[in-house]
Write an enzyme that holds these catalytic residues in place. Sequence first.
Site, PDB file in Angstrom:
ATOM      1  N   ASP A  61      23.278  23.460  16.119  1.00 26.89           N
ATOM      2  CA  ASP A  61      22.533  24.045  17.240  1.00 26.89           C
ATOM      3  C   ASP A  61      23.434  24.524  18.373  1.00 26.89           C
ATOM      4  O   ASP A  61      23.292  25.645  18.865  1.00 26.89           O
ATOM      5  CB  ASP A  61      21.570  23.006  17.851  1.00 26.89           C
ATOM      6  CG  ASP A  61      20.379  22.737  16.958  1.00 26.89           C
ATOM      7  OD1 ASP A  61      20.227  23.434  15.940  1.00 26.89           O
ATOM      8  OD2 ASP A  61      19.605  21.819  17.288  1.00 26.89           O
ATOM      9  N   ARG A 128      42.166  14.902   1.819  1.00 20.76           N
ATOM     10  CA  ARG A 128      40.763  15.030   1.400  1.00 20.76           C
ATOM     11  C   ARG A 128      40.480  16.316   0.630  1.00 20.76           C
ATOM     12  O   ARG A 128      39.800  16.295  -0.398  1.00 20.76           O
ATOM     13  CB  ARG A 128      39.847  14.999   2.637  1.00 20.76           C
ATOM     14  CG  ARG A 128      39.666  13.618   3.186  1.00 20.76           C
ATOM     15  CD  ARG A 128      38.768  13.591   4.391  1.00 20.76           C
ATOM     16  NE  ARG A 128      38.586  12.206   4.810  1.00 20.76           N
ATOM     17  CZ  ARG A 128      37.991  11.829   5.932  1.00 20.76           C
ATOM     18  NH1 ARG A 128      37.522  12.729   6.773  1.00 20.76           N
ATOM     19  NH2 ARG A 128      37.859  10.561   6.225  1.00 20.76           N
ATOM     20  N   GLU A 213      32.121  17.217  18.302  1.00 18.10           N
ATOM     21  CA  GLU A 213      32.224  18.038  17.090  1.00 18.10           C
ATOM     22  C   GLU A 213      31.746  19.477  17.292  1.00 18.10           C
ATOM     23  O   GLU A 213      32.146  20.377  16.559  1.00 18.10           O
ATOM     24  CB  GLU A 213      31.459  17.360  15.944  1.00 18.10           C
ATOM     25  CG  GLU A 213      31.959  17.813  14.593  1.00 18.10           C
ATOM     26  CD  GLU A 213      31.422  16.991  13.438  1.00 18.10           C
ATOM     27  OE1 GLU A 213      31.192  15.776  13.608  1.00 18.10           O
ATOM     28  OE2 GLU A 213      31.222  17.585  12.363  1.00 18.10           O
ATOM     29  N   SER A 229      38.085  12.199  15.268  1.00 16.81           N
ATOM     30  CA  SER A 229      37.036  12.889  16.027  1.00 16.81           C
ATOM     31  C   SER A 229      36.456  12.027  17.131  1.00 16.81           C
ATOM     32  O   SER A 229      36.072  12.543  18.180  1.00 16.81           O
ATOM     33  CB  SER A 229      35.938  13.400  15.105  1.00 16.81           C
ATOM     34  OG  SER A 229      35.546  12.387  14.254  1.00 16.81           O
ATOM     35  N   LEU A 230      36.404  10.726  16.931  1.00 23.22           N
ATOM     36  CA  LEU A 230      35.890   9.881  18.010  1.00 23.22           C
ATOM     37  C   LEU A 230      36.867   9.920  19.185  1.00 23.22           C
ATOM     38  O   LEU A 230      36.477   9.976  20.349  1.00 23.22           O
ATOM     39  CB  LEU A 230      35.654   8.454  17.503  1.00 23.22           C
ATOM     40  CG  LEU A 230      34.588   8.368  16.392  1.00 23.22           C
ATOM     41  CD1 LEU A 230      34.401   6.939  15.919  1.00 23.22           C
ATOM     42  CD2 LEU A 230      33.246   8.938  16.855  1.00 23.22           C
TER      43      LEU A 230
HETATM   44  C1  LIG Z   1      29.288   8.995   7.901  1.00 25.78           C
HETATM   45  C2  LIG Z   1      30.292   9.408   8.946  1.00 25.78           C
HETATM   46  C3  LIG Z   1      31.409   8.626   9.188  1.00 25.78           C
HETATM   47  C4  LIG Z   1      32.338   9.000  10.150  1.00 25.78           C
HETATM   48  N1  LIG Z   1      33.413   8.208  10.389  1.00 25.78           N
HETATM   49  C5  LIG Z   1      34.258   8.536  11.378  1.00 25.78           C
HETATM   50  C6  LIG Z   1      35.345   7.672  11.722  1.00 25.78           C
HETATM   51  O1  LIG Z   1      35.533   6.620  11.118  1.00 25.78           O
HETATM   52  N2  LIG Z   1      36.161   8.051  12.735  1.00 25.78           N
HETATM   53  C7  LIG Z   1      35.993   9.217  13.421  1.00 25.78           C
HETATM   54  O2  LIG Z   1      36.759   9.519  14.332  1.00 25.78           O
HETATM   55  N3  LIG Z   1      34.974  10.048  13.106  1.00 25.78           N
HETATM   56  C8  LIG Z   1      34.112   9.733  12.122  1.00 25.78           C
HETATM   57  N4  LIG Z   1      33.087  10.578  11.814  1.00 25.78           N
HETATM   58  C9  LIG Z   1      32.909  11.810  12.594  1.00 25.78           C
HETATM   59  C10 LIG Z   1      32.283  11.461  13.932  1.00 25.78           C
HETATM   60  O3  LIG Z   1      31.337  10.429  13.750  1.00 25.78           O
HETATM   61  C11 LIG Z   1      31.584  12.673  14.530  1.00 25.78           C
HETATM   62  O4  LIG Z   1      32.459  13.755  14.570  1.00 25.78           O
HETATM   63  C12 LIG Z   1      31.135  12.339  15.940  1.00 25.78           C
HETATM   64  O5  LIG Z   1      30.235  11.243  15.926  1.00 25.78           O
HETATM   65  C13 LIG Z   1      30.442  13.510  16.589  1.00 25.78           C
HETATM   66  O6  LIG Z   1      30.061  13.092  17.869  1.00 25.78           O
HETATM   67  P1  LIG Z   1      29.374  14.085  18.874  1.00 25.78           P
HETATM   68  O7  LIG Z   1      29.137  13.299  20.121  1.00 25.78           O
HETATM   69  O8  LIG Z   1      30.113  15.346  18.948  1.00 25.78           O
HETATM   70  O9  LIG Z   1      27.967  14.427  18.181  1.00 25.78           O
HETATM   71  P2  LIG Z   1      26.798  13.448  17.717  1.00 25.78           P
HETATM   72  O10 LIG Z   1      27.202  12.025  17.798  1.00 25.78           O
HETATM   73  O11 LIG Z   1      26.323  13.981  16.412  1.00 25.78           O
HETATM   74  O12 LIG Z   1      25.686  13.657  18.821  1.00 25.78           O
HETATM   75  C14 LIG Z   1      25.044  14.890  18.969  1.00 25.78           C
HETATM   76  C15 LIG Z   1      23.843  14.669  19.870  1.00 25.78           C
HETATM   77  O13 LIG Z   1      23.312  15.937  20.264  1.00 25.78           O
HETATM   78  C16 LIG Z   1      21.904  15.926  20.069  1.00 25.78           C
HETATM   79  N5  LIG Z   1      21.464  17.305  19.773  1.00 25.78           N
HETATM   80  C17 LIG Z   1      21.832  18.117  18.755  1.00 25.78           C
HETATM   81  N6  LIG Z   1      21.214  19.309  18.851  1.00 25.78           N
HETATM   82  C18 LIG Z   1      20.436  19.249  19.960  1.00 25.78           C
HETATM   83  C19 LIG Z   1      19.546  20.165  20.603  1.00 25.78           C
HETATM   84  N7  LIG Z   1      19.333  21.406  20.142  1.00 25.78           N
HETATM   85  N8  LIG Z   1      18.903  19.758  21.732  1.00 25.78           N
HETATM   86  C20 LIG Z   1      19.099  18.516  22.239  1.00 25.78           C
HETATM   87  N9  LIG Z   1      19.940  17.604  21.679  1.00 25.78           N
HETATM   88  C21 LIG Z   1      20.592  17.977  20.554  1.00 25.78           C
HETATM   89  C22 LIG Z   1      21.670  14.985  18.899  1.00 25.78           C
HETATM   90  O14 LIG Z   1      20.346  14.509  18.892  1.00 25.78           O
HETATM   91  C23 LIG Z   1      22.716  13.900  19.177  1.00 25.78           C
HETATM   92  O15 LIG Z   1      22.204  12.950  20.067  1.00 25.78           O
HETATM   93  C24 LIG Z   1      32.148  10.208  10.865  1.00 25.78           C
HETATM   94  C25 LIG Z   1      31.031  11.003  10.619  1.00 25.78           C
HETATM   95  C26 LIG Z   1      30.108  10.611   9.671  1.00 25.78           C
HETATM   96  C27 LIG Z   1      28.911  11.492   9.432  1.00 25.78           C
END
Ligand SMILES: Cc1cc2nc3c(=O)[nH]c(=O)nc-3n(C[C@H](O)[C@H](O)[C@H](O)COP(=O)(O)OP(=O)(O)OC[C@H]3O[C@@H](n4cnc5c(N)ncnc54)[C@H](O)[C@@H]3O)c2cc1C
Length: 365
Positions: A61, A128, A213, A229-230
């Site tokens: 999105d 990977r 991300e 990524s965290l």
């Molecule tokens: C299974 C798995 C294991 C992983 N393990 C690791 C690890 O060990 N170490 C590491 O560093 N990374 C890991 N990653 C990657 C990491 O978890 C992600 O890159 C990271 O959590 C992304 O965080 P973020 O805050 O960018 O997005 P997210 O945590 O995905 O949060 C996005 C937020 O935005 C909201 N949102 C989305 N679209 C909209 C919209 N249109 N309107 C309003 N709200 C919206 C969602 O509801 C959500 O709350 C893993 C990922 C997965 C899937």
Amino acid sequence: MLEIHYVVDLLVRENTCYGVLAYDRDRRSFRVFRGKVVVLATGGLGRLFEHNTNPEIATGDGIAIAFRAGAEVMDMEFIQFHPTVLNLPGAPRFLISEAVRGEGAYLRNCQGQRFMPRYHDLAELAPRDIVVRAILKEMAVTNSNIVYLDLTHLDPVVVRLRFPNITKTCAAYKLDITVDPIPVAPAAHYMMGGVKTNLVGETSVRGLYACGEVSCPGVHGANRLASNSLLDGLVFGGRIVEETRKFLKDYQPRRPEFACDWLLEPAGIDYAALRKELEVLMGDKVGPVRSGSGLKEALKFFDHWGYLFRHGVEDAGQMEVKNMLQVGEMVAEAALARRESRGGHYRVDYPDTRRRWQKHIIFRR
Ligand SMILES: Cc1cc2nc3c(=O)[nH]c(=O)nc-3n(C[C@H](O)[C@H](O)[C@H](O)COP(=O)(O)OP(=O)(O)OC[C@H]3O[C@@H](n4cnc5c(N)ncnc54)[C@H](O)[C@@H]3O)c2cc1C
């Protein structure tokens, strides 16, 4: 915090962001939120692919929203696929982490043969993208959609102790990982590209920042190192807070008016079926192994559905599908343009990494 509000678009005038237009899913109505600063943190786009590890919200999105608002979007061709995701009918795509291979697990094809030493000196511990392609090749050669992650030669006490969550999840599907090999397959996992930012989280639109991300500061290159990524979220989230403090010091208040063009006639199509079709297409044509002809087919699909952008939508689910179309098209287009292989982007017709392609592909509306 407003949980049930879905951000539809950014309020942008003369390349400055003034807030967001959101859809209240409970009240089924639009709301405008004005803000001096907007930070996009909407996560990745793994859900564009039929097989993925991502949460339901990962539909790209933020990238689509930022692109429509005029922000630059970069490195869309670089998607990381995770090699070992649980592959059982009816089970979720549960990620079986690298730590399992680190502990000594083997990858075996459906004939029980260990194959990774044939592909890379590091065998199961190769990067990977290499493990993913090796798995896909073994699947093709053995005419099967399954390979196995085998821990059965390891000490069962150690396995249960080291991997309690994997042990428990697999047990729920009647797999005892100390005696049964785990069926696995690759799945879309992480987006290296996204909304282009500088090293303090600023996008190309004034007042709009991005982190996590959804963003692309370029720090993960073409192939993120696992677990970074965290860290990225922590570092850039913090930097944005610092940077916006400076931005707000010289802030000149303005309150432009906005009209909403989302209230167009709905297209009256089956969005759920379209979404399914898109997810399958992305996996087949824009997945870990790409070709010019496959990518052109994908682009034809996106061209065909382009007319939907002249129509309105009836709910947030439909908006999500339109975002997926917009973002999927950028991934396919960038992947077709990049006539080489690099990191998470692999072209069978251009398998080598080319020095002259040491550059970014940037989309701007
Ligand atoms: C299974 C798995 C294991 C992983 N393990 C690791 C690890 O060990 N170490 C590491 O560093 N990374 C890991 N990653 C990657 C990491 O978890 C992600 O890159 C990271 O959590 C992304 O965080 P973020 O805050 O960018 O997005 P997210 O945590 O995905 O949060 C996005 C937020 O935005 C909201 N949102 C989305 N679209 C909209 C919209 N249109 N309107 C309003 N709200 C919206 C969602 O509801 C959500 O709350 C893993 C990922 C997965 C899937």
